[in-house]
Design an enzyme around this catalytic site. Structure first.
Site, PDB file in Angstrom:
ATOM      1  N   GLY A 105       0.932  -1.239   0.116  1.00 21.16           N
ATOM      2  CA  GLY A 105       0.080   0.102  -0.003  1.00 21.16           C
ATOM      3  C   GLY A 105       0.924   1.219  -0.027  1.00 21.16           C
ATOM      4  O   GLY A 105       0.345   2.470  -0.078  1.00 21.16           O
ATOM      5  N   GLU A 159       4.487  -6.097   2.765  1.00 20.58           N
ATOM      6  CA  GLU A 159       4.296  -6.743   1.413  1.00 20.58           C
ATOM      7  C   GLU A 159       4.097  -5.678   0.132  1.00 20.58           C
ATOM      8  O   GLU A 159       3.207  -5.452  -0.447  1.00 20.58           O
ATOM      9  CB  GLU A 159       3.117  -7.392   1.372  1.00 20.58           C
ATOM     10  CG  GLU A 159       3.051  -8.740   2.185  1.00 20.58           C
ATOM     11  CD  GLU A 159       1.644  -9.420   2.275  1.00 20.58           C
ATOM     12  OE1 GLU A 159       1.697 -10.499   2.793  1.00 20.58           O
ATOM     13  OE2 GLU A 159       0.654  -8.667   1.953  1.00 20.58           O
ATOM     14  N   PRO A 160       5.285  -4.513   0.173  1.00 22.59           N
ATOM     15  CA  PRO A 160       5.083  -3.625  -0.982  1.00 22.59           C
ATOM     16  C   PRO A 160       5.354  -4.270  -2.416  1.00 22.59           C
ATOM     17  O   PRO A 160       5.884  -5.074  -2.642  1.00 22.59           O
ATOM     18  CB  PRO A 160       6.203  -2.733  -0.502  1.00 22.59           C
ATOM     19  CG  PRO A 160       7.406  -3.520  -0.056  1.00 22.59           C
ATOM     20  CD  PRO A 160       6.374  -4.531   0.744  1.00 22.59           C
ATOM     21  N   GLY A 161       4.490  -3.500  -3.149  1.00 24.08           N
ATOM     22  CA  GLY A 161       4.870  -4.075  -4.740  1.00 24.08           C
ATOM     23  C   GLY A 161       4.846  -2.900  -5.576  1.00 24.08           C
ATOM     24  O   GLY A 161       5.972  -2.517  -5.927  1.00 24.08           O
ATOM     25  N   ARG A 162       3.868  -1.956  -5.486  1.00 23.54           N
ATOM     26  CA  ARG A 162       3.844  -0.789  -6.080  1.00 23.54           C
ATOM     27  C   ARG A 162       5.034   0.062  -6.054  1.00 23.54           C
ATOM     28  O   ARG A 162       5.632   0.772  -6.977  1.00 23.54           O
ATOM     29  CB  ARG A 162       2.558   0.069  -5.993  1.00 23.54           C
ATOM     30  CG  ARG A 162       2.385   1.107  -6.878  1.00 23.54           C
ATOM     31  CD  ARG A 162       1.225   2.033  -6.449  1.00 23.54           C
ATOM     32  NE  ARG A 162       0.063   1.345  -6.007  1.00 23.54           N
ATOM     33  CZ  ARG A 162      -0.894   1.072  -6.871  1.00 23.54           C
ATOM     34  NH1 ARG A 162      -0.710   1.669  -8.083  1.00 23.54           N
ATOM     35  NH2 ARG A 162      -1.972   0.377  -6.473  1.00 23.54           N
ATOM     36  N   ARG A 209      -4.513   0.235 -16.495  1.00 23.96           N
ATOM     37  CA  ARG A 209      -4.778   0.888 -15.416  1.00 23.96           C
ATOM     38  C   ARG A 209      -5.649   2.401 -15.727  1.00 23.96           C
ATOM     39  O   ARG A 209      -6.761   2.603 -15.053  1.00 23.96           O
ATOM     40  CB  ARG A 209      -3.522   1.445 -14.659  1.00 23.96           C
ATOM     41  CG  ARG A 209      -2.837   0.293 -14.078  1.00 23.96           C
ATOM     42  CD  ARG A 209      -1.655   0.672 -13.128  1.00 23.96           C
ATOM     43  NE  ARG A 209      -2.153   1.127 -12.036  1.00 23.96           N
ATOM     44  CZ  ARG A 209      -2.264   2.522 -11.722  1.00 23.96           C
ATOM     45  NH1 ARG A 209      -1.910   3.328 -12.363  1.00 23.96           N
ATOM     46  NH2 ARG A 209      -2.808   2.482 -10.168  1.00 23.96           N
ATOM     47  N   CYS A 263     -10.731  -2.582 -29.626  1.00 21.51           N
ATOM     48  CA  CYS A 263     -12.350  -2.290 -29.858  1.00 21.51           C
ATOM     49  C   CYS A 263     -13.050  -2.012 -28.486  1.00 21.51           C
ATOM     50  O   CYS A 263     -13.846  -2.895 -27.990  1.00 21.51           O
ATOM     51  CB  CYS A 263     -13.057  -3.325 -30.718  1.00 21.51           C
ATOM     52  SG  CYS A 263     -11.894  -3.652 -31.980  1.00 21.51           S
ATOM     53  N   GLU A 264     -12.948  -1.302 -27.901  1.00 26.20           N
ATOM     54  CA  GLU A 264     -13.403  -0.667 -26.505  1.00 26.20           C
ATOM     55  C   GLU A 264     -13.380   0.827 -26.476  1.00 26.20           C
ATOM     56  O   GLU A 264     -12.137   1.404 -26.634  1.00 26.20           O
ATOM     57  CB  GLU A 264     -12.793  -1.167 -25.302  1.00 26.20           C
ATOM     58  CG  GLU A 264     -12.872  -2.621 -25.145  1.00 26.20           C
ATOM     59  CD  GLU A 264     -13.856  -3.257 -24.454  1.00 26.20           C
ATOM     60  OE1 GLU A 264     -14.719  -2.469 -23.854  1.00 26.20           O
ATOM     61  OE2 GLU A 264     -14.423  -4.346 -24.590  1.00 26.20           O
ATOM     62  N   TYR A 278       1.825  -3.391 -11.812  1.00 29.33           N
ATOM     63  CA  TYR A 278       0.439  -3.619 -12.566  1.00 29.33           C
ATOM     64  C   TYR A 278       0.121  -3.076 -13.936  1.00 29.33           C
ATOM     65  O   TYR A 278      -1.130  -2.695 -14.309  1.00 29.33           O
ATOM     66  CB  TYR A 278      -0.719  -2.931 -11.686  1.00 29.33           C
ATOM     67  CG  TYR A 278      -0.467  -3.345 -10.065  1.00 29.33           C
ATOM     68  CD1 TYR A 278      -0.637  -4.402  -9.648  1.00 29.33           C
ATOM     69  CD2 TYR A 278      -0.031  -2.582  -9.173  1.00 29.33           C
ATOM     70  CE1 TYR A 278      -0.726  -4.859  -8.488  1.00 29.33           C
ATOM     71  CE2 TYR A 278      -0.096  -2.733  -7.997  1.00 29.33           C
ATOM     72  CZ  TYR A 278      -0.047  -3.996  -7.386  1.00 29.33           C
ATOM     73  OH  TYR A 278       0.184  -4.356  -6.137  1.00 29.33           O
TER      74      TYR A 278
HETATM   75  N1  LLP Z   1      -0.403  -7.374  -0.198  1.00 26.92           N
HETATM   76  C1  LLP Z   1      -1.733  -7.548  -0.501  1.00 26.92           C
HETATM   77  C2  LLP Z   1      -2.725  -8.691   0.313  1.00 26.92           C
HETATM   78  C3  LLP Z   1      -2.419  -7.178  -1.478  1.00 26.92           C
HETATM   79  O1  LLP Z   1      -3.675  -7.180  -1.759  1.00 26.92           O
HETATM   80  C4  LLP Z   1      -1.579  -6.323  -2.352  1.00 26.92           C
HETATM   81  C5  LLP Z   1      -1.928  -5.592  -3.441  1.00 26.92           C
HETATM   82  C6  LLP Z   1      -0.219  -5.814  -1.880  1.00 26.92           C
HETATM   83  C7  LLP Z   1       0.418  -6.634  -0.794  1.00 26.92           C
HETATM   84  C8  LLP Z   1       0.463  -5.029  -2.637  1.00 26.92           C
HETATM   85  O2  LLP Z   1       0.097  -3.894  -2.752  1.00 26.92           O
HETATM   86  P1  LLP Z   1       0.955  -2.318  -3.123  1.00 26.92           P
HETATM   87  O3  LLP Z   1       2.037  -2.260  -2.421  1.00 26.92           O
HETATM   88  O4  LLP Z   1       1.250  -2.740  -4.627  1.00 26.92           O
HETATM   89  O5  LLP Z   1       0.065  -1.261  -3.191  1.00 26.92           O
HETATM   90  N2  LLP Z   1      -3.981  -3.340  -9.639  1.00 26.92           N
HETATM   91  C9  LLP Z   1      -4.171  -2.226  -8.949  1.00 26.92           C
HETATM   92  C10 LLP Z   1      -3.577  -2.419  -7.509  1.00 26.92           C
HETATM   93  C11 LLP Z   1      -3.982  -3.566  -6.940  1.00 26.92           C
HETATM   94  C12 LLP Z   1      -3.471  -4.012  -5.772  1.00 26.92           C
HETATM   95  C13 LLP Z   1      -3.871  -5.268  -4.965  1.00 26.92           C
HETATM   96  N3  LLP Z   1      -3.272  -6.128  -4.009  1.00 26.92           N
HETATM   97  C14 LLP Z   1      -3.658  -0.915  -9.458  1.00 26.92           C
HETATM   98  O6  LLP Z   1      -2.970  -0.973 -10.552  1.00 26.92           O
HETATM   99  O7  LLP Z   1      -3.506   0.026  -8.825  1.00 26.92           O
END
Ligand code: LLP
Length: 413
Positions: free
Chosen positions: A239, A272-275, A311, A341-342, A370
């Protein structure tokens, strides 16, 4: 124009580390994703340092981008992996992760996925369902394990300050377990003799605008687990926000951590950072196929679309668009659209930009998270190649090649 230490415009050319994007793109078909491994390494190190005061252990959320070179870079840095499917676990292992360093999350794990994860020795299971606990217990029992680490995912009924599609902790959301369901499970550990339920997982959303909701969620979590001293770990999920607009300021990581740190004292902390690890390290390069002026609008029809980057269509997300080579062309207000086609296949709406012509190339910025991970074959389009610039900043390679038509029909019977 500086997006970050790795991606910026120098002498009218968009650069990725030491390399002009234009020079790389000339050798490839577009659309194509480009990632700076140096920036990813830097983002990871910054997150790691910021969470040091709470002893936070980072499991990179592979759902944001599961490119093999990115996974390898992060695993080499010491990151664990947050995986949400058998596929992500396989990719993490393939990239060299130790099974013990993988957290297996997700609200709909199949029995087969659970069995396979248990056999492989996955380190943590984030659990969202009472029946899932039974399945995991059975799988653990069948291989004679009695200490499988489990975190129960709590839905704290807290609304995060973010886009509704990426908020997960409010009441009525499908995610997590209620306080009542968690207490029930913790009151009856004898029902799960092969599990060590010692953690709480609480991820309330993505791209969080401030720490207020997180602090509220932690407070509710602690209140819930006070009677259960065996719960020694809080997994806060991901997040952490990133800036999508040039010049946009976002809450600083250090401020965020200093605000939440006092509330986490006494617990082992997992994240659990992703973004925040990958978003600003990636761009999607596209070529203008056609220019059309109608209904008083300018349309740039490019070869990237919602199938490469969903996105904008799905969340109304704004991604900056930068020509690979800056021009002095007059500014216009344009629509940058894809071939799909959208009507939603719009990458930028009413965007002020320098006039483009057929053949010009642009980068869609901040596309590392993402983007490719959510790419599809809609309209039977081929998913693009992914290129990585090495941590030295000076060399590049294709990490995943573009799909072929033969692969597209491979599964057809
Ligand atoms: N942990 C859990 C349980 C999650 O559901 C998520 C993201 C993360 C960690 C990683 O979150 P982050 O650090 O990336 O915010 N597709 C969307 C984002 C969906 C996020 C889903 N869960 C977008 O493009 O904004």
């Amino acid at each position: 124009m500086v997006f970050n230490n790795s991606i910026r415009v120098v002498d009218a050319a968009l650069m990725i580390d030491d390399l002009p994007v234009d020079a790389i793109a000339r050798e490839l078909e577009t659309p194509v994703y480009l990632y700076s491994l140096k920036r990813i390494q830097e983002n990871y190190r910054r997150l790691k340092a910021a969470f040091e005061p709470v002893g936070g252990r980072i499991h990179y959320s592979a759902k944001a981008n599961s490119n093999a070179a990115i996974l390898r870079t992060l695993i080499d840095e010491g990151a664990g992996i947050d995986a949400v499917s058998g596929g992500e676990i396989a990719r993490a292992l393939q990239a060299g992760a130790a099974a013990q360093d993988i957290v297996f999350a997700g609200g709909g794990k199949t029995v087969a996925e659970i069995a396979s994860a248990v056999e492989r020795g996955i380190g943590w299971f984030n659990v969202e369902n009472e029946l899932e606990l039974q399945y995991i217990n059975e799988a653990a029992s069948s291989i004679g394990t009695e200490e499988l680490q489990v975190a129960l995912r709590f839905n704290p009924e807290v609304s995060a300050n973010t886009h509704p599609h990426i908020a997960t902790g409010h009441g009525g959301a499908k995610f997590g377990l209620t306080a009542g369901a968690i207490s029930d499970a913790l009151e009856q550990p004898e029902r799960y003799p092969c599990l060590n339920i010692c953690g709480i997982h609480v991820h309330i959303g993505s791209q969080l605008g401030d720490s207020a909701a997180t602090i509220q969620a932690i407070a509710k979590t602690k209140q819930l687990i006070i009677p259960y001293p065996e719960i020694h770990t809080i997994n806060l999920g991901g997040g952490m926000p990133v800036a999508y607009r040039l010049g946009q300021t976002i809450p600083s990581l250090d401020k965020l951590v200093s605000e939440i740190a006092p509330h986490l004292r006494g617990y082992q902390v997992l994240l659990e950072p992703g973004r925040a690890v990958v978003a600003d390290a990636g761009i999607l390069v596209a070529t203008v196929l056609y220019v059309k002026e109608q209904a008083g609008k300018i349309f740039y029809i490019v070869d990237a679309s919602m199938t490469e980057l969903i996105r904008p269509a799905l969340y109304g997300a704004r991604h900056e668009i930068v020509p690979l080579l800056q021009s002095d062309n007059e500014p216009v207000t344009a629509q940058v659209v894809g071939p799909v086609c959208e009507s939603a296949d719009v990458l930028a709406q009413d965007r002020e930009m320098a006039r483009l012509k057929v053949g010009d190339q642009v980068a869609i910025m901040t596309a590392g998270a993402y983007g490719m991970a959510m790419a599809s074959n809609y309209n039977s389009r081929l998913r693009p190649a992914e290129v990585v610039v090495a941590v030295d900043g000076a060399s590049w390679s294709v990490s995943r090649r573009r799909e072929t038509i033969d692969e597209l029909v491979l599964c057809d019977c």
